[in-house]
Design a protein around this motif. Structure first.
Motif, PDB file in Angstrom:
ATOM      1  N   ALA A  52       0.851  -1.176  -0.006  1.00  0.00           N
ATOM      2  CA  ALA A  52       0.068   0.015  -0.133  1.00  0.00           C
ATOM      3  C   ALA A  52       0.791   1.115   0.020  1.00  0.00           C
ATOM      4  O   ALA A  52       1.822   1.367   0.794  1.00  0.00           O
ATOM      5  CB  ALA A  52      -0.879  -0.063   1.209  1.00  0.00           C
ATOM      6  N   PHE A  53       0.500   2.168  -0.680  1.00  0.00           N
ATOM      7  CA  PHE A  53       1.207   3.490  -1.032  1.00  0.00           C
ATOM      8  C   PHE A  53       0.289   4.613  -1.011  1.00  0.00           C
ATOM      9  O   PHE A  53      -0.648   4.406  -1.745  1.00  0.00           O
ATOM     10  CB  PHE A  53       2.186   3.430  -1.823  1.00  0.00           C
ATOM     11  CG  PHE A  53       1.843   3.062  -3.252  1.00  0.00           C
ATOM     12  CD1 PHE A  53       1.539   4.110  -4.403  1.00  0.00           C
ATOM     13  CD2 PHE A  53       1.666   1.838  -3.648  1.00  0.00           C
ATOM     14  CE1 PHE A  53       1.188   3.760  -5.518  1.00  0.00           C
ATOM     15  CE2 PHE A  53       1.089   1.518  -4.810  1.00  0.00           C
ATOM     16  CZ  PHE A  53       0.925   2.316  -5.825  1.00  0.00           C
ATOM     17  N   ALA A  54       0.729   5.814  -0.785  1.00  0.00           N
ATOM     18  CA  ALA A  54      -0.389   7.037  -0.920  1.00  0.00           C
ATOM     19  C   ALA A  54       0.220   7.587  -2.335  1.00  0.00           C
ATOM     20  O   ALA A  54       1.342   7.940  -2.834  1.00  0.00           O
ATOM     21  CB  ALA A  54      -0.121   8.180  -0.008  1.00  0.00           C
ATOM     22  N   LEU A  55      -0.926   7.962  -3.087  1.00  0.00           N
ATOM     23  CA  LEU A  55      -0.906   8.644  -4.450  1.00  0.00           C
ATOM     24  C   LEU A  55      -1.014  10.311  -4.172  1.00  0.00           C
ATOM     25  O   LEU A  55      -0.148  11.110  -5.103  1.00  0.00           O
ATOM     26  CB  LEU A  55      -1.800   8.145  -5.494  1.00  0.00           C
ATOM     27  CG  LEU A  55      -1.777   6.729  -6.005  1.00  0.00           C
ATOM     28  CD1 LEU A  55      -3.365   6.329  -6.724  1.00  0.00           C
ATOM     29  CD2 LEU A  55      -0.618   6.532  -6.743  1.00  0.00           C
ATOM     30  N   SER A  56      -1.583  10.793  -3.182  1.00  0.00           N
ATOM     31  CA  SER A  56      -1.870  11.908  -3.003  1.00  0.00           C
ATOM     32  C   SER A  56      -2.445  12.113  -1.514  1.00  0.00           C
ATOM     33  O   SER A  56      -2.788  10.914  -1.080  1.00  0.00           O
ATOM     34  CB  SER A  56      -2.791  12.585  -3.887  1.00  0.00           C
ATOM     35  OG  SER A  56      -3.927  12.266  -3.754  1.00  0.00           O
ATOM     36  N   PRO A  57      -2.649  13.281  -0.628  1.00  0.00           N
ATOM     37  CA  PRO A  57      -3.165  13.383   0.331  1.00  0.00           C
ATOM     38  C   PRO A  57      -4.570  12.437   0.504  1.00  0.00           C
ATOM     39  O   PRO A  57      -4.890  12.285   1.776  1.00  0.00           O
ATOM     40  CB  PRO A  57      -3.011  14.741   0.938  1.00  0.00           C
ATOM     41  CG  PRO A  57      -1.922  15.242  -0.030  1.00  0.00           C
ATOM     42  CD  PRO A  57      -2.048  14.699  -1.191  1.00  0.00           C
TER      43      PRO A  57
END
Length: 430
Positions: free
Chosen positions: A327-332
């Motif tokens: 899992a990772f963030a693309l944007s806030p």
């Protein structure tokens, strides 16, 4: 006239029985939902959303918001049976279908507040809801693999958060089976006619599971799925034809069968990574085959000359699975997850050395997937895509010398192939 009438009756029965062939449900073969399919059927301890109506209903209690999911899936079979009399590449119908799922937290108060969640998941093929076919044993076919995908898959369940990291859940899986009669008789005018009466009857199998968060970043899950069996049973009765006596004909068999199974899974989270190991035990030995005798011998003459289907032996199997998600963030306000999975499923059937050509092979499957979930102020939607590829290990079936030379498997046949499944789903939280 009688011959033509009986032949017409059997054609009616054939049309009723061929309405849509499934030995086991698509969820049992591929997994239910795009996330579970990408993780190669893993989800008893680390499942999410509507997928858990099949993987483990106890995990429904992790959901805090209502969600509606709509998806599409397509599966292509590329199978072959090669030999001196074998057909080579087999023409198998491509599966297309849609998935609809609903997750609903129940607004109880007191101790049950935010603890009970209901879930419903349905996979519907585009062309059929159920299929029942008479599997002639001499025909080259893969009934364990291909016929079982074309059927309605219905799962419903509820999950409860007991506390202290312990969750329990239960539900049911459902199928439809065909029963009926075809009566051939002489009417008041002396003409021979037929009357057809058939109906679809719902059959259920239980599913129950438990999940335990035994550490901050570790969980375990155990689920039991009962045997799900759908028969078709149409009786052709010939009455009132004077001195002519015709025994009842039983057009009967098994349209679909999911073996009883138990899946144990352990999952662990390391930062952005989630890794899970699982094993599924399937009790195939309880299945006694697809066919039944067309004419049943009376109790007074158990050894009559009625033809009997060739017995098919099944043995229990254990399916190991391993999966990982990152899992990772693309944007806030947007996050994503990449998924990978693998399982090996040994065949429950032995080598086909007799006249029957019910082929099946060990399978290795690899799943990959990707999901994106948006949060406020963006619309609360989620998109998941999946691709699963199953490889059949080559297998040789050596026929006995007594098998007829015109048999599609004689004197030997090598079987193998691939199965490719693609899916996409859109979820909306509210």
């Amino acid at each position: 006239m009688l011959r033509a009438t009986v032949r017409g009756s059997l054609l009616v029965v054939g049309a009723l029985c061929a309405v849509g062939g499934a030995l086991a449900s698509p969820a049992e073969q591929f997994g239910f939902g795009p996330r579970s399919q990408a993780l190669a059927g893993v989800g008893t301890a680390v499942g999410r959303g509507v997928d858990t109506t099949f993987t483990n209903p106890a995990l429904l209690s992790r959901e805090t918001r209502s969600e509606f999911t709509f998806g599409w899936q397509s599966t292509r079979f590329m199978l072959h049976a090669d030999g001196p009399n074998a057909p080579g590449d087999l023409s198998e119908e491509t599966l297309h279908g849609t998935t609809i799922g609903v997750v609903l937290p129940v607004p109880f108060g007191g101790f049950l507040e935010d603890r009970v969640v209901l879930g419903l998941g349905v996979f519907t093929p585009s062309t059929t809801l159920a299929r029942a076919r008479l599997l002639y044993p001499e025909r080259a076919q893969f009934p364990v693999l291909t016929d079982r995908a074309h059927t309605l898959n219905f799962n419903a369940g509820a999950g409860v958060d007991i506390g202290y990291g312990l969750r329990v859940g239960a539900g049911a899986m459902a199928l439809a089976e065909l029963v009926g009669t075809v009566v051939v008789r002489t009417d008041t005018t002396g003409r021979v006619g037929t009357a057809v009466d058939d109906q679809l009857v719902t059959t259920f199998a239980p599913i129950a599971g438990v999940a335990w968060d035994f550490a901050k970043d570790a969980s375990a899950g155990l689920v039991y799925r009962g045997a799900l069996r759908a028969d078709f049973d149409v009786i052709v009765e010939v009455n009132d034809l004077g001195s002519l006596i015709v025994p009842d004909l039983n057009i009967t068999g098994v349209a679909q069968y999911d073996p009883a199974q138990v899946q144990l899974e352990v999952g662990r989270r390391w930062g952005a990574w989630t890794v899970a190991l699982a094993a599924t035990y399937k009790r195939w030995s309880a299945f006694d085959g697809w066919q039944r005798p067309t004419v049943k011998c009376p109790s007074s003459q158990p050894d009559c000359e009625a033809l009997r289907p060739e017995p098919v032996e099944f043995h229990d199997t254990v399916v190991p699975r391993i999966a990982a998600a990152y899992a990772f963030a693309l944007s806030p306000d947007a996050k994503a997850e990449a998924r990978f999975g693998y399982f090996w499923e040994p065949t429950p059937m032995g080598e086909q050395t007799g006249a029957a050509n019910y082929f099946d092979n060990d399978r290795h499957a690899i799943g990959i997937g990707y999901g994106v979930e948006l949060a406020e102020p963006l619309p609360p939607i989620r998109v998941d895509v999946v691709y699963q590829h199953q490889f059949l290990f080559a297998r040789t079936h050596q026929k006995k010398a007594s098998v007829a030379s015109d048999n599609p498997g004689a004197p030997q046949v090598e079987t193998g192939g691939q199965v490719m499944s693609t899916g996409i789903a859109l979820g909306v939280k509210f």
